[in-house]
Scaffold this motif. Structure first.
Motif, short mmCIF file in Angstrom:
data_model
loop_
_atom_site.label_atom_id
_atom_site.label_comp_id
_atom_site.label_asym_id
_atom_site.label_seq_id
_atom_site.Cartn_x
_atom_site.Cartn_y
_atom_site.Cartn_z
N MET A 1 0.86 -1.20 0.00
CA MET A 1 0.00 0.00 0.00
C MET A 1 0.89 1.25 0.00
SD MET A 1 -3.41 0.72 0.63
CE MET A 1 -4.47 1.80 1.52
N LEU A 2 0.80 2.01 -1.08
CA LEU A 2 1.61 3.22 -1.18
C LEU A 2 0.80 4.44 -0.76
CD1 LEU A 2 3.54 2.98 -4.57
CD2 LEU A 2 4.44 2.69 -2.27
N TYR A 3 1.42 5.30 0.06
CA TYR A 3 0.80 6.54 0.48
C TYR A 3 1.48 7.71 -0.25
CZ TYR A 3 -1.34 3.77 4.17
OH TYR A 3 -2.06 2.82 4.86
N ASP A 4 0.82 8.86 -0.23
CA ASP A 4 1.36 10.07 -0.83
C ASP A 4 2.80 10.32 -0.38
OD1 ASP A 4 1.99 13.00 -0.90
OD2 ASP A 4 0.03 13.14 -1.83
N ARG A 5 3.04 10.22 0.92
CA ARG A 5 4.38 10.51 1.47
C ARG A 5 5.44 9.56 0.92
NH1 ARG A 5 1.46 8.39 5.76
NH2 ARG A 5 2.17 6.31 6.44
N ASP A 6 5.04 8.33 0.56
CA ASP A 6 5.99 7.36 0.00
C ASP A 6 6.40 7.75 -1.42
OD1 ASP A 6 5.63 5.68 2.28
OD2 ASP A 6 3.82 4.83 1.36
N ILE A 7 5.45 8.37 -2.12
CA ILE A 7 5.64 8.69 -3.55
C ILE A 7 6.38 10.00 -3.76
CG2 ILE A 7 4.36 9.28 -5.68
CD1 ILE A 7 2.15 7.33 -4.70
N ARG A 8 6.09 11.01 -2.95
CA ARG A 8 6.50 12.38 -3.20
C ARG A 8 8.00 12.58 -3.43
NH1 ARG A 8 3.09 17.42 -2.15
NH2 ARG A 8 1.23 16.13 -2.06
N GLU A 9 8.82 12.28 -2.43
CA GLU A 9 10.26 12.56 -2.55
C GLU A 9 10.92 11.81 -3.72
OE1 GLU A 9 12.06 14.95 -1.18
OE2 GLU A 9 10.29 15.62 -0.09
N PRO A 10 10.68 10.48 -3.86
CA PRO A 10 11.26 9.80 -5.03
C PRO A 10 10.75 10.37 -6.36
CG PRO A 10 10.45 8.19 -3.42
CD PRO A 10 9.99 9.53 -2.96
N LEU A 11 9.51 10.86 -6.37
CA LEU A 11 8.95 11.46 -7.58
C LEU A 11 9.74 12.70 -7.98
CD1 LEU A 11 6.77 11.66 -9.81
CD2 LEU A 11 5.35 12.91 -8.16
N GLU A 49 -1.03 15.66 -10.06
CA GLU A 49 -1.90 15.14 -9.02
C GLU A 49 -1.40 13.75 -8.62
OE1 GLU A 49 -5.10 14.58 -6.36
OE2 GLU A 49 -4.25 16.41 -7.24
N ILE A 50 -1.29 13.52 -7.31
CA ILE A 50 -0.90 12.20 -6.81
C ILE A 50 -2.14 11.48 -6.30
CG2 ILE A 50 0.46 10.95 -5.07
CD1 ILE A 50 2.44 13.32 -5.09
N LYS A 51 -2.36 10.29 -6.81
CA LYS A 51 -3.44 9.43 -6.29
C LYS A 51 -2.78 8.17 -5.76
CE LYS A 51 -7.28 11.64 -6.95
NZ LYS A 51 -7.56 12.43 -5.77
N SER A 52 -2.54 8.16 -4.46
CA SER A 52 -1.89 7.01 -3.85
C SER A 52 -2.89 5.86 -3.74
CB SER A 52 -1.37 7.38 -2.46
OG SER A 52 -2.46 7.54 -1.57
N ASP A 53 -2.41 4.72 -3.31
CA ASP A 53 -3.31 3.56 -3.14
C ASP A 53 -4.40 3.87 -2.11
OD1 ASP A 53 -1.93 1.98 -4.97
OD2 ASP A 53 -0.50 1.29 -3.47
N ALA A 54 -4.12 4.81 -1.20
CA ALA A 54 -5.08 5.14 -0.14
C ALA A 54 -6.16 6.13 -0.61
CB ALA A 54 -4.34 5.73 1.06
N GLY A 79 -0.67 4.97 -7.56
CA GLY A 79 -0.21 3.70 -7.04
C GLY A 79 -0.77 2.58 -7.91
N SER A 80 -0.26 1.39 -7.76
CA SER A 80 -0.63 0.28 -8.65
C SER A 80 -2.12 -0.09 -8.59
CB SER A 80 0.23 -0.94 -8.37
OG SER A 80 0.15 -1.28 -7.00
N THR A 81 -2.80 0.21 -7.46
CA THR A 81 -4.22 -0.14 -7.38
C THR A 81 -5.07 0.68 -8.36
OG1 THR A 81 -4.57 1.43 -5.57
CG2 THR A 81 -4.15 -0.86 -4.94
N HIS A 82 -4.57 1.87 -8.75
CA HIS A 82 -5.33 2.72 -9.68
C HIS A 82 -4.88 2.57 -11.14
CE1 HIS A 82 -7.38 4.70 -6.43
NE2 HIS A 82 -6.26 5.17 -5.91
N ALA A 83 -3.78 1.86 -11.36
CA ALA A 83 -3.16 1.83 -12.70
C ALA A 83 -4.11 1.38 -13.81
CB ALA A 83 -1.91 0.94 -12.68
N THR A 98 2.83 5.52 -13.16
CA THR A 98 2.50 4.61 -12.07
C THR A 98 3.71 4.49 -11.16
OG1 THR A 98 3.18 2.66 -13.33
CG2 THR A 98 0.86 3.28 -13.46
N ALA A 99 3.44 4.37 -9.88
CA ALA A 99 4.50 4.25 -8.88
C ALA A 99 4.42 2.86 -8.25
CB ALA A 99 4.32 5.32 -7.81
N GLU A 100 5.57 2.24 -8.12
CA GLU A 100 5.60 0.90 -7.55
C GLU A 100 6.87 0.75 -6.72
OE1 GLU A 100 5.69 -3.54 -9.40
OE2 GLU A 100 4.63 -2.01 -10.56
N LYS A 101 6.70 0.21 -5.52
CA LYS A 101 7.87 0.01 -4.65
C LYS A 101 8.42 -1.39 -4.88
CE LYS A 101 9.53 1.63 -0.31
NZ LYS A 101 9.23 2.45 0.83
N LEU A 102 9.67 -1.45 -5.30
CA LEU A 102 10.34 -2.73 -5.52
C LEU A 102 11.55 -2.79 -4.59
CD1 LEU A 102 10.19 -2.93 -9.41
CD2 LEU A 102 8.82 -4.22 -7.79
#
Length: 198
Positions: A1-11, A49-54, A79-83, A98-102
């Motif tokens: 489950m990716l949140y906005d805060r997980d995506i922002r800095e790497p983005l 616009e960021i749409k995280s999994d949450a 996040g992948s749930t919206h892809a 799309t953002a994905e944590k690997l």
């Protein structure tokens, strides 16, 4: 489950690597919505616009309408749930990442490249600038100062005088030069000069 805060800095790192010279402005008010990220490029201003999994799509329709009014190009990062379904919720000219944590790293994939926004309203885009920034654009284009006039009046005059291709570059440059530490004193100084001229 990716949140906005997980995506922002790497983005931010991804965008800088991809686009080169950029400036990021976070949480910018636009109409009744707020842009998660405004990315300033030398020749464009992009809304992101960021749409995280949450997140849900509840406010997205209104947000899309507002992004389309203000920015030359727009992107949604999901996040992948919206892809699978995001294409159904944003216009065809919107870019989709799309953002994905690997493992420990965040990877971004381009689902669709952004195209020019046919609905951008230059009046609203100019409205993103502060009054001293508009005054600088007036000065660059040898325009009268119109100190006693409203911001809306000045924006209309700029749009009449300055060709759009030049104005686009000048807006980006003002946003690149924006200094949040000195803007309060610049606005105070601008208001003093305005009163002095009345």
């Amino acid at each position: 489950m990716l949140y906005d805060r997980d995506i922002r800095e790497p983005l931010f790192d991804f965008l800088e690597e991809r686009y080169g010279k950029i400036r990021i402005i976070e949480e910018k008010q636009m109409g009744k919505s707020r842009a998660d990220i405004v990315m300033v490029l030398p020749d464009a201003v992009a809304g992101i616009e960021i749409k995280s999994d949450a997140d849900t799509y509840v406010r997205l329709q209104r947000q899309v309408r507002d992004y389309n009014r203000y920015y030359d190009t727009n992107l949604v990062v999901v996040g992948s749930t919206h892809a699978r379904h995001i294409k159904d919720h944003v216009p065809a000219w919107w870019g989709i990442l799309t953002a994905e944590k690997l493992g420990g790293t965040m990877d971004f994939y381009t689902l669709r490249e952004p195209g020019p926004n046919p609905k951008v309203d230059m009046k609203r885009k100019l409205g993103l600038l502060w009054r001293p920034e508009l005054a600088h654009i007036q000065e660059l284009n040898q325009m009268p100062k119109y100190r006693e006039k409203s911001k809306a009046f000045v924006i209309d005059k700029i749009l009449l005088k300055v060709p759009q291709e030049i104005l686009t570059l000048q807006i980006s440059e003002e946003l690149f030069q924006r200094d949040y530490t000195t803007i309060e004193e610049k606005i105070t100084e601008y208001r003093k000069q305005k009163k002095h001229n009345l």
